[in-house]
Design an enzyme around this catalytic site. Structure first.
Site, PDB file in Angstrom:
ATOM      1  N   ASP A  65       0.815  -1.215   0.000  1.00 17.53           N
ATOM      2  CA  ASP A  65       0.000   0.000   0.000  1.00 17.53           C
ATOM      3  C   ASP A  65       0.848   1.264   0.000  1.00 17.53           C
ATOM      4  O   ASP A  65       2.068   1.207   0.172  1.00 17.53           O
ATOM      5  CB  ASP A  65      -0.959  -0.006   1.208  1.00 17.53           C
ATOM      6  N   ASN A 133      -8.009  -2.563  14.060  1.00 16.52           N
ATOM      7  CA  ASN A 133      -9.380  -2.908  13.668  1.00 16.52           C
ATOM      8  C   ASN A 133      -9.426  -4.123  12.734  1.00 16.52           C
ATOM      9  O   ASN A 133     -10.455  -4.417  12.144  1.00 16.52           O
ATOM     10  CB  ASN A 133     -10.075  -1.702  13.011  1.00 16.52           C
ATOM     11  N   HIS A 135      -7.477  -4.536   9.991  1.00 16.50           N
ATOM     12  CA  HIS A 135      -7.157  -4.329   8.573  1.00 16.50           C
ATOM     13  C   HIS A 135      -5.836  -4.995   8.192  1.00 16.50           C
ATOM     14  O   HIS A 135      -4.931  -5.149   9.007  1.00 16.50           O
ATOM     15  CB  HIS A 135      -7.196  -2.847   8.173  1.00 16.50           C
ATOM     16  N   GLU A 140      -9.620  -1.804   4.950  1.00 20.51           N
ATOM     17  CA  GLU A 140     -10.332  -1.481   6.180  1.00 20.51           C
ATOM     18  C   GLU A 140     -11.585  -2.355   6.331  1.00 20.51           C
ATOM     19  O   GLU A 140     -12.043  -2.973   5.353  1.00 20.51           O
ATOM     20  CB  GLU A 140     -10.744   0.000   6.135  1.00 20.51           C
TER      21      GLU A 140
HETATM   22  C1  GLP Z   1      -0.897   0.437   8.722  1.00 16.15           C
HETATM   23  C2  GLP Z   1      -0.438  -0.184   7.388  1.00 16.15           C
HETATM   24  C3  GLP Z   1      -0.554  -1.652   7.421  1.00 16.15           C
HETATM   25  C4  GLP Z   1       0.057  -2.079   8.723  1.00 16.15           C
HETATM   26  C5  GLP Z   1      -0.861  -1.696   9.853  1.00 16.15           C
HETATM   27  C6  GLP Z   1      -0.224  -1.758  11.204  1.00 16.15           C
HETATM   28  O1  GLP Z   1      -1.844   1.409   8.634  1.00 16.15           O
HETATM   29  N1  GLP Z   1      -1.045   0.286   6.200  1.00 16.15           N
HETATM   30  O2  GLP Z   1       0.057  -2.250   6.300  1.00 16.15           O
HETATM   31  O3  GLP Z   1       0.238  -3.454   8.749  1.00 16.15           O
HETATM   32  O4  GLP Z   1      -1.471  -0.466   9.607  1.00 16.15           O
HETATM   33  O5  GLP Z   1       0.665  -0.708  11.393  1.00 16.15           O
HETATM   34  P1  GLP Z   1       1.863  -0.812  12.409  1.00 16.15           P
HETATM   35  O6  GLP Z   1       2.747  -1.902  11.904  1.00 16.15           O
HETATM   36  O7  GLP Z   1       2.562   0.521  12.361  1.00 16.15           O
HETATM   37  O8  GLP Z   1       1.276  -1.130  13.734  1.00 16.15           O
END
Ligand code: GLP
Length: 240
Positions: A65, A133, A135, A140
């Site tokens: 992403d 949540n 995702h 989402e």
């Molecule tokens: C983010 C990213 C995801 C990631 C998740 C967790 O928003 N787009 O790919 O796995 O949310 O983030 P983090 O690893 O900083 O906790």
């Protein structure tokens, strides 16, 4: 699905690297993630590479992403993140790395291009983090399980969680992102999902300790995948 719990993120990431290495060779295609979760895994990859044990010369990669509306030079662009945290430290050919172009003038065309690239590729191992949540990528809650590459409106809770990377100011966090779809993620041969910290505990419970498979909790789709490894630290463990 294999579920493994570790004392720390570091220990989980070391094991994740061992698993990754057992699933790939030097000609494989990787699906890569950003955020705070995979950083220690990337450190393990860099360390092993610098010790001469693994070359990325022929490795291809596809990222999950990218935020809409911030350029490469922004320190929180996922493109920049990949260079700083991984690509600049290994011998990967950057022509073989792929990240959605979310700042393209013609965004629809950019989505189509990324979808075409993914359709012509088999990802051997997809690395995943996990949103609080549930995702995966930036898919989402409510994203259809059959979705391809698309633009997503980020949920309020995601904007809030990610504001820690943007001076704790929700107004600075992009409100949209381009993400691989859930269907793209599910096509990977193997998936390694990492989750650290108590914010991930509920999502992990829904993934590991329930029968739910529902679009309202995107990660639950992984129950339908034949080869998933879930590695967590003890804070994210659903039994805590
Ligand atoms: C983010 C990213 C995801 C990631 C998740 C967790 O928003 N787009 O790919 O796995 O949310 O983030 P983090 O690893 O900083 O906790």
């Amino acid at each position: 699905m294999k579920y493994l719990v570790f004392e720390t993120k570091k220990e989980a990431s070391k094991e994740a690297y061992k698993i990754l290495k057992s699933l790939i060779d030097e000609n494989s295609t990787l699906g890569l993630a950003t955020g705070s979760t995979p950083t220690d895994l990337y450190e393990e990859m860099i360390k092993d590479h610098k010790e001469g044990n693994f070359s990325y010369k022929n490795i291809k990669s596809y990222n999950l992403d990218e935020y809409v509306g911030i350029s490469y030079d922004h320190p929180e662009s996922y493109h920049k993140f990949m260079d700083v945290n991984l690509f600049d430290h290994i011998d990967i050919d950057k022509n073989n790395t792929h990240i959605p172009d979310a700042s393209a003038e013609n965004l629809d065309q950019a989505l189509e291009n990324y979808q075409n690239e993914l359709n012509n590729t088999i990802i051997d191992v997809q690395i995943l983090g996990l949103g609080g949540n549930g995702h995966i990528g930036f898919n989402e809650p409510g994203t259809p399980f059959n979705s391809g590459v698309h633009v997503i409106d980020l949920k309020e809770e995601t904007i809030k969680a990610n504001s820690r990377f943007f001076n704790n100011d929700v107004n600075l966090v992009p409100k949209q992102a381009v993400t691989m779809g859930i269907n793209d993620i599910m096509k990977a041969k193997h998936i390694i999902l990492l989750a650290f910290g108590k914010e991930k505990q509920t999502a992990i419970k829904n993934l590991i300790d329930s029968d739910i498979v529902d679009e309202s909790i995107p990660c639950t789709v992984l129950k339908k995948h034949p080869s998933v490894y879930v590695l967590v630290d003890k804070e994210a463990d659903f039994r805590n």
